[in-house]
Structures are given as structure tokens and as C-alpha cells.
Design an enzyme around this catalytic site. Structure first.
Site, PDB file in Angstrom:
ATOM      1  N   PRO A   1       0.800  -1.430  -0.057  1.00  0.00           N
ATOM      2  CA  PRO A   1      -0.037   0.090   0.121  1.00  0.00           C
ATOM      3  C   PRO A   1       0.793   1.211  -0.229  1.00  0.00           C
ATOM      4  CG  PRO A   1      -0.565  -1.539   2.104  1.00  0.00           C
ATOM      5  CD  PRO A   1       0.765  -1.642   1.281  1.00  0.00           C
ATOM      6  N   GLU A   2       0.494   2.020  -1.024  1.00  0.00           N
ATOM      7  CA  GLU A   2       1.365   3.251  -1.108  1.00  0.00           C
ATOM      8  C   GLU A   2       0.213   4.501  -0.913  1.00  0.00           C
ATOM      9  OE1 GLU A   2       3.985   3.466  -4.451  1.00  0.00           O
ATOM     10  OE2 GLU A   2       3.989   1.431  -4.678  1.00  0.00           O
TER      11      GLU A   2
ATOM     12  N   HIS B   1      -3.921 -15.048   9.402  1.00  0.00           N
ATOM     13  CA  HIS B   1      -3.096 -13.812   9.489  1.00  0.00           C
ATOM     14  C   HIS B   1      -3.659 -12.663   9.533  1.00  0.00           C
ATOM     15  CE1 HIS B   1      -0.034 -16.313   7.504  1.00  0.00           C
ATOM     16  NE2 HIS B   1      -0.809 -16.729   6.398  1.00  0.00           N
TER      17      HIS B   1
ATOM     18  N   ARG C   1       2.538 -11.131   5.558  1.00  0.00           N
ATOM     19  CA  ARG C   1       3.996 -11.100   5.940  1.00  0.00           C
ATOM     20  C   ARG C   1       4.308 -10.181   7.130  1.00  0.00           C
ATOM     21  NH1 ARG C   1       7.097  -9.067   0.414  1.00  0.00           N
ATOM     22  NH2 ARG C   1       8.800  -9.838   1.538  1.00  0.00           N
TER      23      ARG C   1
END
Length: 269
Positions: A2-3, A90, A108
Site C-alpha cells: 500500500p502506497e 493472518h 508477511r
DNA sequence: AGTATCCTGGAA
DNA sequence: TTCCAGGATACT
């Protein structure tokens, strides 16, 4: 992942979904995601969400009592508002609301959450982040000053959150393509008109990214769990070995600043 | 200024 | 099996 455009997309949707909602319960399911873990998320229970804000790639919820809960989504973080249902794997933080729930899911585990008083959170973000690229403070002359001071590759500067907040690997490569600038150029060698083009290109790619609700290359989804459409509009990112859409030259992929870097060797000088 | 590191999982 | 990935930071 995500930018800025992805985080801004999430923010806009969350404003609609959760402002005014009251927190019933907060469940930290993976302790290490809580970055400055003072004791407690319990103190958030019963408090209403009063606003949703973004700074660079950070998003934060403003809460009653001047508390703030800030999220950085790392590479693969998702922040999704939804009703009940099975919880995806997750999922590291779960906020149950009086309407629906908000989950932070990140396979991650690079994403982080910070809890603090809102002033504390704002100060923390101001200290570590440069100007917002879509605000007037980010002017062409500001960019010129920043670039002039460094011999590093121009791409490295754009990725530096202290130079400008919110650009990541996708939008950096795209902005450099639109501006016709080789990502390897030492920042201080850009001429004034090149800086101007780059400044314009940065604002353009970010605005387009937001308009398309972000880029879903891998697992990014917006706050409603839906993929973004901007992947269809990329010029160079992820297109190594394919023809440049402008000139037909094959897009090159190299490693720069430790990141995969995509550019057209003909259009970008 | 480069590169190792934190992680998981999909692709080569 | 190895390499690679929208990020950031702590090291050489």
C-alpha cells in the site's frame, strides 16, 4: 503494497463506514504488531471513532478522549471493514464495532500498529515524514531543493519518506516514466524543467491511482475487500520485457536501491 | 550508499 | 529449490 493511493482509498471508505461507530472490543492476535505497546488496547473499548486520517502511507483512527490508533500496512497489510463471517488467516488485530468490524490482516507481518494520544501520534508522523505530495507545501521548488542536495539516484530520493511522504515502488517507477527521467540519474543532475515535469508526474500518478482505487498487483484490497483497478493503467511497473506503450522499446527491469526498477531506456534519459 | 533482515507464499 | 514481492530500518 500500500502506497499513498491505496491508503487514501481505504481512508475515504472508512470515513463512510466507521466514523461515529463505537468500539466494543479490541483483540490483538499477534502481539508484535503493536509497535509502542503501552499496556492497552482495552482502554479503547467503549470509545467512538471520530475521524480517519492519512499521513504518507500511515492511516490513523481518531478516537474519543484524544486517542489515536495508527496503522502502517507494510507490504501486504489489509484494513477491511465488514460484517461477521469467518476470519481470514493472518488477521493480527480485530476491532469489533457496534456496526460491523475492522480487521487488520497482513500475511508477511511487516505492518505495524501504534496506539497513543493523538498529539503523540501526529508528532511521531511529522518527525519521520516529509511533505504530502498532493499538498501545496510540496512545490516544484521544494522538490528542486531536495534533489539538488543529493547525488543518490533520483529513485532513492523519491522512495525516501523524509523527502516526500507516500511514494513507493510502483508510483515512483510510474512517475519517473511519465517525466521521462532515468531512475539511475543522480538526483542533483536534474535540470529545472526536468524537476518540474517530475513534480507534475508525481501528482498525476498519485491522483490517477486514487481515482482507480489503488493498484492490486498481489493482495491489496480496499477497505471493502475489493481489488483496485489501477493495475490496468501502469506504464512500466511489472512490464519488464514488454514493449513501451509510447515507443515500443522493450521495458527494462533492473535492481536499484534494492528494489525491482522498471523503465523505458528510450523514453527515459 | 549498498545489503541484510523481518515474514509468508506464489512463481520460475 | 531458489527467487521474488506495494516497506522500513539497522547494520557494514
Amino acid at each position: 503494497m500500500p502506497e499513498l493511493p491505496e491508503v487514501e482509498t481505504i481512508r475515504r471508505q472508512l470515513v463512510e463506514k466507521v466514523v461515529g461507530a463505537r468500539i466494543k472490543k479490541v483483540e490483538v492476535r499477534l502481539a508484535k504488531v503493536m509497535k509502542n505497546s503501552t499496556s492497552g488496547t482495552e482502554l479503547l473499548e467503549g470509545k467512538a471513532i471520530t475521524g480517519v486520517f492519512r499521513r504518507g502511507k500511515w492511516l490513523w483512527l481518531a478516537l474519543e478522549g484524544d486517542w489515536a490508533l495508527a496503522f502502517h500496512l507494510g507490504m501486504t497489510g489489509q484494513l477491511v471493514w465488514e460484517g461477521k463471517g469467518e476470519l481470514p488467516p493472518h488477521t493480527h488485530l480485530l476491532i469489533e464495532l457496534d456496526r460491523g468490524r475492522l480487521r487488520f490482516t497482513d500475511f508477511r507481518q511487516f505492518g505495524r500498529v501504534r496506539l497513543g494520544k493523538s498529539k503523540e501520534i501526529r508528532d511521531y508522523l511529522e518527525e519521520k515524514l516529509g511533505p504530502e505530495p498532493l499538498s501545496p507545501i510540496f512545490s516544484a521548488s521544494y522538490l528542486e531543493n531536495v534533489l539538488a542536495k543529493s547525488r543518490r539516484p533520483v529513485k532513492a530520493l523519491l522512495l525516501d519518506q523524509k523527502a516526500v511522504a507516500g511514494l513507493g515502488n510502483i508510483y515512483t517507477d510510474e512517475a519517473l516514466f511519465l517525466a521521462g527521467i532515468d531512475p539511475r540519474r543522480p538526483a542533483c543532475t536534474l535540470a529545472e524543467d526536468e524537476v518540474k515535469k517530475l513534480h507534475e508526474a508525481i501528482q498525476k500518478v498519485l491522483a490517477e491511482g486514487i481515482a482507480h482505487r489503488g493498484t492490486s498487483i498481489r493482495n491489496y484490497v480496499d477497505a471493502t475487500g475489493v481489488a483496485g483497478e489501477h493495475g490496468l493503467f501502469l506504464h512500466v511497473y511489472g512490464r519488464g520485457g514488454q514493449p513501451c506503450l509510447r515507443c515500443g522499446t522493450l521495458i527494462k527491469k533492473i535492481k536499484l536501491c534494492g528494489r525491482g526498477t522498471h523503465f523505458c531506456p528510450h523514453c527515459q534519459r
